[in-house]
Design a protein around this motif. Structure first.
Motif, PDB file in Angstrom:
ATOM      1  N   LEU A  61       0.826  -1.203   0.000  1.00  0.00           N
ATOM      2  CA  LEU A  61       0.000   0.000   0.000  1.00  0.00           C
ATOM      3  C   LEU A  61       0.866   1.261   0.000  1.00  0.00           C
ATOM      4  N   ARG A  62       1.977   1.242   0.749  1.00  0.00           N
ATOM      5  CA  ARG A  62       2.889   2.389   0.726  1.00  0.00           C
ATOM      6  C   ARG A  62       3.460   2.588  -0.679  1.00  0.00           C
ATOM      7  N   ARG A  63       3.849   1.483  -1.329  1.00  0.00           N
ATOM      8  CA  ARG A  63       4.373   1.560  -2.690  1.00  0.00           C
ATOM      9  C   ARG A  63       3.313   2.113  -3.633  1.00  0.00           C
ATOM     10  N   GLN A  64       2.081   1.666  -3.467  1.00  0.00           N
ATOM     11  CA  GLN A  64       0.985   2.129  -4.312  1.00  0.00           C
ATOM     12  C   GLN A  64       0.732   3.625  -4.123  1.00  0.00           C
ATOM     13  N   VAL A  65       0.753   4.090  -2.887  1.00  0.00           N
ATOM     14  CA  VAL A  65       0.584   5.516  -2.604  1.00  0.00           C
ATOM     15  C   VAL A  65       1.718   6.305  -3.255  1.00  0.00           C
ATOM     16  N   TYR A  66       2.928   5.810  -3.132  1.00  0.00           N
ATOM     17  CA  TYR A  66       4.098   6.463  -3.711  1.00  0.00           C
ATOM     18  C   TYR A  66       3.942   6.591  -5.230  1.00  0.00           C
ATOM     19  N   GLU A  67       3.567   5.484  -5.872  1.00  0.00           N
ATOM     20  CA  GLU A  67       3.419   5.497  -7.330  1.00  0.00           C
ATOM     21  C   GLU A  67       2.295   6.425  -7.780  1.00  0.00           C
ATOM     22  N   MET A  68       1.185   6.429  -7.047  1.00  0.00           N
ATOM     23  CA  MET A  68       0.067   7.293  -7.423  1.00  0.00           C
ATOM     24  C   MET A  68       0.431   8.769  -7.266  1.00  0.00           C
ATOM     25  N   LEU A  69       1.208   9.093  -6.230  1.00  0.00           N
ATOM     26  CA  LEU A  69       1.658  10.476  -6.061  1.00  0.00           C
ATOM     27  C   LEU A  69       2.603  10.874  -7.195  1.00  0.00           C
ATOM     28  N   GLN A  70       3.465   9.942  -7.618  1.00  0.00           N
ATOM     29  CA  GLN A  70       4.364  10.232  -8.734  1.00  0.00           C
ATOM     30  C   GLN A  70       3.583  10.437 -10.033  1.00  0.00           C
ATOM     31  N   GLN A  71       2.423   9.797 -10.145  1.00  0.00           N
ATOM     32  CA  GLN A  71       1.577   9.958 -11.326  1.00  0.00           C
ATOM     33  C   GLN A  71       0.797  11.269 -11.284  1.00  0.00           C
ATOM     34  N   GLY A  72       0.897  12.006 -10.163  1.00  0.00           N
ATOM     35  CA  GLY A  72       0.243  13.296 -10.051  1.00  0.00           C
ATOM     36  C   GLY A  72      -1.151  13.242  -9.449  1.00  0.00           C
ATOM     37  N   LYS A  73      -1.520  12.118  -8.860  1.00  0.00           N
ATOM     38  CA  LYS A  73      -2.844  11.993  -8.228  1.00  0.00           C
ATOM     39  C   LYS A  73      -2.870  12.796  -6.928  1.00  0.00           C
ATOM     40  N   SER A  74      -4.039  13.329  -6.602  1.00  0.00           N
ATOM     41  CA  SER A  74      -4.201  14.106  -5.371  1.00  0.00           C
ATOM     42  C   SER A  74      -4.451  13.164  -4.189  1.00  0.00           C
ATOM     43  N   GLU A  75      -4.369  13.734  -2.978  1.00  0.00           N
ATOM     44  CA  GLU A  75      -4.639  12.945  -1.772  1.00  0.00           C
ATOM     45  C   GLU A  75      -6.060  12.379  -1.813  1.00  0.00           C
ATOM     46  N   GLN A  76      -7.019  13.200  -2.239  1.00  0.00           N
ATOM     47  CA  GLN A  76      -8.414  12.751  -2.302  1.00  0.00           C
ATOM     48  C   GLN A  76      -8.593  11.623  -3.315  1.00  0.00           C
ATOM     49  N   ASP A  77      -7.874  11.693  -4.447  1.00  0.00           N
ATOM     50  CA  ASP A  77      -7.939  10.622  -5.443  1.00  0.00           C
ATOM     51  C   ASP A  77      -7.427   9.311  -4.860  1.00  0.00           C
ATOM     52  N   ILE A  78      -6.327   9.404  -4.128  1.00  0.00           N
ATOM     53  CA  ILE A  78      -5.721   8.200  -3.549  1.00  0.00           C
ATOM     54  C   ILE A  78      -6.620   7.626  -2.458  1.00  0.00           C
ATOM     55  N   ILE A  79      -7.150   8.487  -1.600  1.00  0.00           N
ATOM     56  CA  ILE A  79      -8.068   8.017  -0.548  1.00  0.00           C
ATOM     57  C   ILE A  79      -9.319   7.411  -1.177  1.00  0.00           C
ATOM     58  N   GLY A  80      -9.838   8.051  -2.224  1.00  0.00           N
ATOM     59  CA  GLY A  80     -11.003   7.512  -2.932  1.00  0.00           C
ATOM     60  C   GLY A  80     -10.714   6.143  -3.525  1.00  0.00           C
ATOM     61  N   TYR A  81      -9.544   5.983  -4.127  1.00  0.00           N
ATOM     62  CA  TYR A  81      -9.158   4.691  -4.708  1.00  0.00           C
ATOM     63  C   TYR A  81      -9.082   3.622  -3.610  1.00  0.00           C
ATOM     64  N   MET A  82      -8.435   3.960  -2.504  1.00  0.00           N
ATOM     65  CA  MET A  82      -8.259   2.987  -1.414  1.00  0.00           C
ATOM     66  C   MET A  82      -9.606   2.602  -0.793  1.00  0.00           C
ATOM     67  N   THR A  83     -10.488   3.579  -0.575  1.00  0.00           N
ATOM     68  CA  THR A  83     -11.784   3.252   0.029  1.00  0.00           C
ATOM     69  C   THR A  83     -12.677   2.504  -0.954  1.00  0.00           C
ATOM     70  N   ASP A  84     -12.557   2.786  -2.251  1.00  0.00           N
ATOM     71  CA  ASP A  84     -13.312   2.009  -3.243  1.00  0.00           C
ATOM     72  C   ASP A  84     -12.859   0.558  -3.244  1.00  0.00           C
ATOM     73  N   ARG A  85     -11.574   0.362  -3.077  1.00  0.00           N
ATOM     74  CA  ARG A  85     -11.010  -0.987  -3.142  1.00  0.00           C
ATOM     75  C   ARG A  85     -11.174  -1.755  -1.826  1.00  0.00           C
ATOM     76  N   TYR A  86     -10.956  -1.083  -0.683  1.00  0.00           N
ATOM     77  CA  TYR A  86     -10.931  -1.765   0.614  1.00  0.00           C
ATOM     78  C   TYR A  86     -12.057  -1.348   1.556  1.00  0.00           C
ATOM     79  N   GLY A  87     -12.825  -0.346   1.215  1.00  0.00           N
ATOM     80  CA  GLY A  87     -13.896   0.124   2.087  1.00  0.00           C
ATOM     81  C   GLY A  87     -13.391   1.168   3.064  1.00  0.00           C
ATOM     82  N   ASP A  88     -14.304   1.735   3.840  1.00  0.00           N
ATOM     83  CA  ASP A  88     -13.947   2.792   4.796  1.00  0.00           C
ATOM     84  C   ASP A  88     -13.032   2.292   5.905  1.00  0.00           C
ATOM     85  N   PHE A  89     -12.981   0.981   6.095  1.00  0.00           N
ATOM     86  CA  PHE A  89     -12.147   0.419   7.150  1.00  0.00           C
ATOM     87  C   PHE A  89     -10.665   0.712   6.914  1.00  0.00           C
TER      88      PHE A  89
END
Length: 156
Positions: A61-89
């Motif tokens: 997950l840390r690697r995924q966050v790192y890669e998404m930030l390098q791709q220019g994604k915002s914090e909200q985009d990354i949080i949205g992706y993670m919650t879509d994939r894993y839920g609010d938990f």
């Protein structure tokens, strides 16, 4: 010699358990990376953020966050992706919503139940103590009556 070997082994064991830290060239992205890794929960450990966890999934997950930030994604985009994939938990501090309300309300309910239990236990102990004191008072009154009757000679 043995102490040197012990120190080397200790340092190796400590370094092997260190959580990997990634560095981004942009300070703003680096700040976002650190913020996100502290806001996302390790789904394996559940009581740690992915920044603190040594679990393999947390590393992914840390690697995924790192890669998404390098791709220019915002914090909200990354949080949205993670919650879509894993839920609010996956959020270390989930938002208050219908499906997460139990996560927010349960601790308050359990605290209230604990306080009520303590209140009733203390109340019951005080009542039991009072009954014992009253019983002792009645006993001492009866003993005084018996003594006075014996002294008067009425009970022979």
């Amino acid at each position: 010699m043995k102490s040197l070997l012990f120190i080397v082994l200790l340092m190796i064991s400590i370094s092997s358990h260190a959580v990997d830290s990634r560095q981004l060239s942009d300070p703003k992205q680096q700040e976002s990376y650190e913020t996100l890794t502290k806001e996302l929960r390790c789904l394996v450990c559940q009581n740690q953020t992915i920044a603190d966890s040594n679990a393999e999934l947390a590393s992914d997950l840390r690697r995924q966050v790192y890669e998404m930030l390098q791709q220019g994604k915002s914090e909200q985009d990354i949080i949205g992706y993670m919650t879509d994939r894993y839920g609010d938990f996956v959020l270390y501090k989930p938002p208050f919503a219908g499906k997460t309300s139990l996560l927010w309300i349960a601790p308050v309910v359990f605290l209230f139940m604990g306080l009520m239990t303590v209140f009733f236990v203390i109340r019951r102990k005080r009542a039991a103590t009072q009954v014992q004191v009253d019983a002792l008072d009645i006993k001492s009154e009866k003993q005084k009556k018996v003594r006075s009757l014996l002294e008067k000679g009425e009970l022979s």
